[in-house]
Write an enzyme that holds these catalytic residues in place. Structure first.
Site, PDB file in Angstrom:
ATOM      1  CG  ASP A 206      16.972  -2.520  -1.755  1.00  7.06           C
ATOM      2  OD1 ASP A 206      17.582  -2.569  -0.716  1.00  7.06           O
ATOM      3  OD2 ASP A 206      15.875  -2.584  -1.749  1.00  7.06           O
ATOM      4  CB  ILE A 207      20.917   0.567   1.273  1.00 12.41           C
ATOM      5  CG1 ILE A 207      19.529   0.413   1.962  1.00 12.41           C
ATOM      6  CG2 ILE A 207      21.385   2.027   1.349  1.00 12.41           C
ATOM      7  CD1 ILE A 207      19.856   0.888   3.496  1.00 12.41           C
TER       8      ILE A 207
ATOM      9  CD  GLU B 299      13.702  -3.549   5.239  1.00 13.16           C
ATOM     10  OE1 GLU B 299      14.040  -4.603   4.733  1.00 13.16           O
ATOM     11  OE2 GLU B 299      14.524  -2.856   5.325  1.00 13.16           O
TER      12      GLU B 299
ATOM     13  CG  HIS C 260       9.066  -0.043  -1.666  1.00  9.87           C
ATOM     14  ND1 HIS C 260       8.397   0.236  -0.255  1.00  9.87           N
ATOM     15  CD2 HIS C 260       9.684  -1.260  -1.675  1.00  9.87           C
ATOM     16  CE1 HIS C 260       8.691  -0.965   0.210  1.00  9.87           C
ATOM     17  NE2 HIS C 260       9.403  -1.736  -0.337  1.00  9.87           N
TER      18      HIS C 260
ATOM     19  CG  HIS D 223      11.691  -4.599  -4.454  1.00  8.02           C
ATOM     20  ND1 HIS D 223      12.818  -4.425  -3.714  1.00  8.02           N
ATOM     21  CD2 HIS D 223      10.567  -4.584  -3.583  1.00  8.02           C
ATOM     22  CE1 HIS D 223      12.538  -4.528  -2.220  1.00  8.02           C
ATOM     23  NE2 HIS D 223      11.171  -4.484  -2.193  1.00  8.02           N
TER      24      HIS D 223
HETATM   25  P1  AMP Z   1       9.905  -4.382   1.476  1.00  8.62           P
HETATM   26  O1  AMP Z   1       9.553  -3.352   2.263  1.00  8.62           O
HETATM   27  O2  AMP Z   1      10.120  -5.794   2.127  1.00  8.62           O
HETATM   28  O3  AMP Z   1       9.570  -4.352   0.002  1.00  8.62           O
HETATM   29  O4  AMP Z   1      11.679  -4.020   1.369  1.00  8.62           O
HETATM   30  C1  AMP Z   1      12.218  -2.780   1.772  1.00  8.62           C
HETATM   31  C2  AMP Z   1      13.388  -2.587   1.001  1.00  8.62           C
HETATM   32  O5  AMP Z   1      14.019  -1.369   1.238  1.00  8.62           O
HETATM   33  C3  AMP Z   1      14.601  -3.608   1.310  1.00  8.62           C
HETATM   34  O6  AMP Z   1      15.029  -4.189   0.330  1.00  8.62           O
HETATM   35  C4  AMP Z   1      15.569  -2.701   1.854  1.00  8.62           C
HETATM   36  O7  AMP Z   1      17.031  -3.056   1.753  1.00  8.62           O
HETATM   37  C5  AMP Z   1      15.402  -1.122   1.236  1.00  8.62           C
HETATM   38  N1  AMP Z   1      15.628  -0.196   1.938  1.00  8.62           N
HETATM   39  C6  AMP Z   1      15.715   0.200   3.253  1.00  8.62           C
HETATM   40  N2  AMP Z   1      16.030   1.252   3.741  1.00  8.62           N
HETATM   41  C7  AMP Z   1      16.354   1.805   2.595  1.00  8.62           C
HETATM   42  C8  AMP Z   1      17.174   2.884   2.341  1.00  8.62           C
HETATM   43  N3  AMP Z   1      17.384   3.915   3.419  1.00  8.62           N
HETATM   44  N4  AMP Z   1      17.677   3.163   1.010  1.00  8.62           N
HETATM   45  C9  AMP Z   1      17.451   2.285   0.232  1.00  8.62           C
HETATM   46  N5  AMP Z   1      16.877   1.318   0.426  1.00  8.62           N
HETATM   47  C10 AMP Z   1      16.281   0.803   1.406  1.00  8.62           C
END
Ligand code: AMP
Length: 133
Positions: free
Chosen positions: A30-31, A87, A92, A94
């Site tokens: 995760d970034i 988001e 995905h 975590h």
């Molecule tokens: P959520 O959709 O709420 O489960 O969160 C999405 C996750 O994806 C967040 O923790 C972001 O930091 C992560 N994220 C978003 N864009 C990227 C990316 N380009 N590379 C890695 N992680 C990402």
């Protein structure tokens, strides 16, 4: 779906700190890591929600394999998993390793983002990969 950041990562159109890849799945850091080793596991195929994935059994097998590698690589027995998807609209899961004193409390505090340099992110991804090979 017209623009999906995780589809782009799956197609290597956007770089990621890759941890694992096979035909169906990809895992990358995760970034915005909530702890060192915070990993996302995605199906390469686009699904909006984890619950839409039509091969959930395979998905969970892969998530388990990666969680076990994270335990070894990050030297902790405690790896938590959660699903949000607010988001990024691509399924995905975590995986976040926990450490004593990491300030998260019983649940992961999403606002607690660690600042980790690119080189260290690469080292962490390599270390997890090492336990997957
Ligand atoms: P959520 O959709 O709420 O489960 O969160 C999405 C996750 O994806 C967040 O923790 C972001 O930091 C992560 N994220 C978003 N864009 C990227 C990316 N380009 N590379 C890695 N992680 C990402």
């Amino acid at each position: 779906m017209e623009y999906c950041v995780f589809c782009k990562i799956a197609k290597k159109e956007i770089p990621s700190f890759k941890v694992f890849e096979d035909e169906k799945f990809l895992a990358f850091l995760d970034i915005n890591p909530r702890n060192k080793g915070h990993t996302l596991v995605i199906p390469k195929e686009h699904f909006r929600w984890v619950w839409d994935v039509s091969y959930l059994g395979d998905y969970f097998e892969v998530v388990g394999k990666i969680a076990r590698a994270i335990k070894k690589a990050l030297k902790t027995d405690f790896v938590v998993s959660f699903i949000i998807g607010e988001e990024v609209p691509h399924a995905h899961i975590h995986l976040v390793p926990r450490f004593p004193g990491d300030k998260h409390g019983p649940l992961i505090d999403l606002s607690l983002i660690q600042k980790i340099k690119k080189e260290e992110m690469e080292d962490i991804a390599n270390e997890i990969r090492r336990f997957l090979s």
